[in-house]
Design an enzyme around this catalytic site. Structure first.
Site, PDB file in Angstrom:
ATOM      1  N   LYS A  58      23.222  35.647  12.152  1.00 54.55           N
ATOM      2  CA  LYS A  58      23.386  34.194  12.225  1.00 54.55           C
ATOM      3  C   LYS A  58      23.854  33.666  10.868  1.00 54.55           C
ATOM      4  O   LYS A  58      23.765  34.358   9.847  1.00 54.55           O
ATOM      5  CB  LYS A  58      22.060  33.543  12.625  1.00 54.55           C
ATOM      6  CG  LYS A  58      20.913  33.831  11.655  1.00 54.55           C
ATOM      7  CD  LYS A  58      19.621  33.204  12.116  1.00 54.55           C
ATOM      8  CE  LYS A  58      18.507  33.503  11.116  1.00 54.55           C
ATOM      9  NZ  LYS A  58      17.275  32.751  11.414  1.00 54.55           N
ATOM     10  N   ARG A 157       7.345  26.161  16.184  1.00 47.43           N
ATOM     11  CA  ARG A 157       8.744  25.719  16.185  1.00 47.43           C
ATOM     12  C   ARG A 157       9.272  25.722  17.619  1.00 47.43           C
ATOM     13  O   ARG A 157       9.591  24.667  18.162  1.00 47.43           O
ATOM     14  CB  ARG A 157       9.575  26.622  15.266  1.00 47.43           C
ATOM     15  CG  ARG A 157      10.987  26.150  15.016  1.00 47.43           C
ATOM     16  CD  ARG A 157      11.632  26.911  13.873  1.00 47.43           C
ATOM     17  NE  ARG A 157      11.768  28.347  14.125  1.00 47.43           N
ATOM     18  CZ  ARG A 157      12.329  29.196  13.261  1.00 47.43           C
ATOM     19  NH1 ARG A 157      12.784  28.755  12.089  1.00 47.43           N
ATOM     20  NH2 ARG A 157      12.416  30.485  13.547  1.00 47.43           N
ATOM     21  N   HIS A 186       7.421  35.065  16.091  1.00 45.33           N
ATOM     22  CA  HIS A 186       7.930  34.980  14.721  1.00 45.33           C
ATOM     23  C   HIS A 186       6.773  34.735  13.763  1.00 45.33           C
ATOM     24  O   HIS A 186       5.805  34.042  14.105  1.00 45.33           O
ATOM     25  CB  HIS A 186       8.967  33.861  14.597  1.00 45.33           C
ATOM     26  CG  HIS A 186       9.775  33.935  13.336  1.00 45.33           C
ATOM     27  ND1 HIS A 186      10.478  35.060  12.979  1.00 45.33           N
ATOM     28  CD2 HIS A 186       9.985  33.039  12.353  1.00 45.33           C
ATOM     29  CE1 HIS A 186      11.096  34.841  11.829  1.00 45.33           C
ATOM     30  NE2 HIS A 186      10.802  33.626  11.423  1.00 45.33           N
ATOM     31  N   ARG A 243      13.336  43.267  13.297  1.00 39.34           N
ATOM     32  CA  ARG A 243      14.400  42.306  13.014  1.00 39.34           C
ATOM     33  C   ARG A 243      14.515  42.064  11.501  1.00 39.34           C
ATOM     34  O   ARG A 243      14.238  40.957  11.027  1.00 39.34           O
ATOM     35  CB  ARG A 243      14.115  40.977  13.724  1.00 39.34           C
ATOM     36  CG  ARG A 243      13.795  41.075  15.207  1.00 39.34           C
ATOM     37  CD  ARG A 243      13.732  39.696  15.853  1.00 39.34           C
ATOM     38  NE  ARG A 243      12.841  38.771  15.161  1.00 39.34           N
ATOM     39  CZ  ARG A 243      11.590  38.505  15.525  1.00 39.34           C
ATOM     40  NH1 ARG A 243      11.053  39.127  16.572  1.00 39.34           N
ATOM     41  NH2 ARG A 243      10.861  37.637  14.847  1.00 39.34           N
ATOM     42  N   TYR A 286      31.819  17.022 -17.753  1.00 39.60           N
ATOM     43  CA  TYR A 286      31.436  15.698 -17.259  1.00 39.60           C
ATOM     44  C   TYR A 286      30.111  15.251 -17.854  1.00 39.60           C
ATOM     45  O   TYR A 286      29.174  16.039 -18.014  1.00 39.60           O
ATOM     46  CB  TYR A 286      31.283  15.731 -15.732  1.00 39.60           C
ATOM     47  CG  TYR A 286      32.587  15.750 -14.983  1.00 39.60           C
ATOM     48  CD1 TYR A 286      33.502  14.712 -15.075  1.00 39.60           C
ATOM     49  CD2 TYR A 286      32.886  16.821 -14.137  1.00 39.60           C
ATOM     50  CE1 TYR A 286      34.694  14.726 -14.369  1.00 39.60           C
ATOM     51  CE2 TYR A 286      34.075  16.848 -13.410  1.00 39.60           C
ATOM     52  CZ  TYR A 286      34.973  15.799 -13.533  1.00 39.60           C
ATOM     53  OH  TYR A 286      36.138  15.823 -12.816  1.00 39.60           O
ATOM     54  N   CYS A 333      31.434  21.835 -12.312  1.00 37.05           N
ATOM     55  CA  CYS A 333      32.338  20.907 -11.636  1.00 37.05           C
ATOM     56  C   CYS A 333      32.552  21.377 -10.197  1.00 37.05           C
ATOM     57  O   CYS A 333      32.063  22.425  -9.783  1.00 37.05           O
ATOM     58  CB  CYS A 333      33.680  20.846 -12.357  1.00 37.05           C
ATOM     59  SG  CYS A 333      33.574  20.599 -14.143  1.00 37.05           S
ATOM     60  N   ASP A 335      35.276  22.547  -8.935  1.00 38.72           N
ATOM     61  CA  ASP A 335      36.164  23.711  -8.863  1.00 38.72           C
ATOM     62  C   ASP A 335      36.172  24.563 -10.124  1.00 38.72           C
ATOM     63  O   ASP A 335      36.844  25.599 -10.146  1.00 38.72           O
ATOM     64  CB  ASP A 335      37.603  23.256  -8.605  1.00 38.72           C
ATOM     65  CG  ASP A 335      37.686  22.205  -7.524  1.00 38.72           C
ATOM     66  OD1 ASP A 335      37.301  22.519  -6.386  1.00 38.72           O
ATOM     67  OD2 ASP A 335      38.104  21.064  -7.803  1.00 38.72           O
TER      68      ASP A 335
END
Length: 394
Positions: A58, A157, A186, A243, A286, A333, A335
């Protein structure tokens, strides 16, 4: 008194190729060691012999790439099942040619069920309405479809209460269009020592529920509860499938938990795009949050929070370049990120590799270290690496 070194010209001559993805040149990449996933699955299997292995894929295989990872484990046989959170993930797998059985860990909405069955997705059910909807969808498809009954032993849940699980199992067993293929639960705190008593109590309640279901409807092909923490630290007697999630990808769920023997899977790298000599007293980035304490070299690395490299690493994270560790100078930043190479010969050039995650020389940056800086868990850190970063498989 320290001598002030003369400023040198900016260096901007690339000497390394970047990764090409979709016809574009990409300055950074996430290198995924598929054999390392096999090694981690083998470790989980060694600790839990005789059990089938379900690999959760997932969330794009926890950021590692759902289809390439699934194709690999199917080809080499290191997992016998896959696990997903959404119907669309099962559809991706089938479109990618993956044939392994796939379990959805949570119930489908009724309007998803036709797609789920078409994708040969094993369904999770946890209440009577969900079972009825699954039965109707299977009837429309003209098939008998496998389901796994989820039992809620403490996660709170999704799933059936243990007291009501037998009646639900009978409803499935009596359906002409459904097959009770599995029962599972779980364990929310199996990865920390302070949760051991709670987890043992959960497992005891679960196995008592499984026994009651067997008495009512007969044998159950698959019984499972073993997530990563349980696989490494608990007795899973009475179950026959595990799992292992985050540990399959070489990460610990909790940095304080001493899980040994895991093989790192991901190595995130970029390249130096610019070198600049910055005099003492000047600020970088910045907000002017970092001031050079002495004349120094600043390297710019073309990666930032737009790639999933968190802004929380500003002025506190580090990267590896030239086999040495260098602190981040200023704010990350969108990028680009700057690192402080120090006042001496930087011993690197534009185009040289920079490691954001993984090993270079004698230095290493771990997933646990980065997650700790963010105040989060390894799962989130890996899932945050965006699609802009190409995954390279070996």
């Amino acid at each position: 008194m320290n001598a002030i070194l003369p400023l040198e010209p900016d260096i901007a001559t690339p000497r390394s190729r970047q990764v090409r993805q979709n016809g574009l040149m990409c300055p950074s990449q996430l290198n995924v060691d598929l054999a390392a996933i096999d090694a981690n699955l083998a470790l989980a299997g060694k600790l839990n012999p005789g059990r089938a292995v379900l690999l959760p894929v997932k969330a794009d295989a926890y950021g590692h790439g759902i289809v390439p990872v699934a194709r690999h484990v199917e080809a080499v046989g290191s997992a016998q099942w896959l696990g997903v959170a959404e119907v669309s993930e099962a559809e991706q797998l089938r479109a990618g040619g993956v044939g392994l059985p796939v379990l959805k860990f949570s119930p489908c909405f009724p309007d998803e069920l036709d797609r789920a069955i078409a994708a040969r997705l094993t369904l999770c059910v946890g209440d009577s309405a969900g079972i009825t909807a699954a039965q109707e969808a299977a009837e429309r498809a003209g098939t008998r479809h496998p389901v796994h009954l989820k039992v809620d032993t403490g996660m709170r849940r999704v799933g059936a209460e243990p007291a009501g699980a037998v009646a639900l199992a009978r409803q499935i067993a009596d359906s002409p269009s459904l097959i009770l293929q599995g029962v599972f639960t779980h364990l929310p705190i199996s990865d920390t020592p302070e949760g051991n008593d709670y987890t043992r109590d959960q497992l005891a309640r679960f196995l008592a529920t499984v026994d009651a279901i067997r008495d009512a409807v007969g044998e159950i092909p698959l019984v499972h509860a073993g997530n990563s923490g349980a696989v490494l630290g608990h007795d899973l007697a009475g179950t026959n499938l595990i799992r292992p999630g985050i540990i399959s990808y070489g990460c610990r769920a909790d940095a304080a938990t001493p899980w040994e023997g895991l093989t790192p899977v991901a190595r995130w790298t970029s390249r130096i795009s610019f070198l600049k000599r910055v005099p003492a007293g000047e600020t970088v980035g910045y907000g002017r949050t970092w001031t050079a304490p002495r004349d120094t070299w600043i390297a710019t690395v073309p990666v930032g929070y737009g790639d999933g490299y968190s802004r929380l690493f500003s002025n506190r994270g580090r990267m590896l370049a030239g086999g040495r560790s260098h602190p981040i100078a200023g704010r990350v930043c969108m990028d680009q990120t700057m690192i402080d190479l120090g006042p001496g010969d930087p011993k690197v050039a534009v185009g040289d590799e920079v490691v954001l995650l993984g090993r270079q020389g004698g230095e290493q940056i771990t997933v646990e270290e980065l997650a700790g800086l963010m105040g989060t868990i390894t799962y989130e850190l890996m899932c945050l690496i965006t699609a802009r970063v190409p995954r390279i498989y070996a």
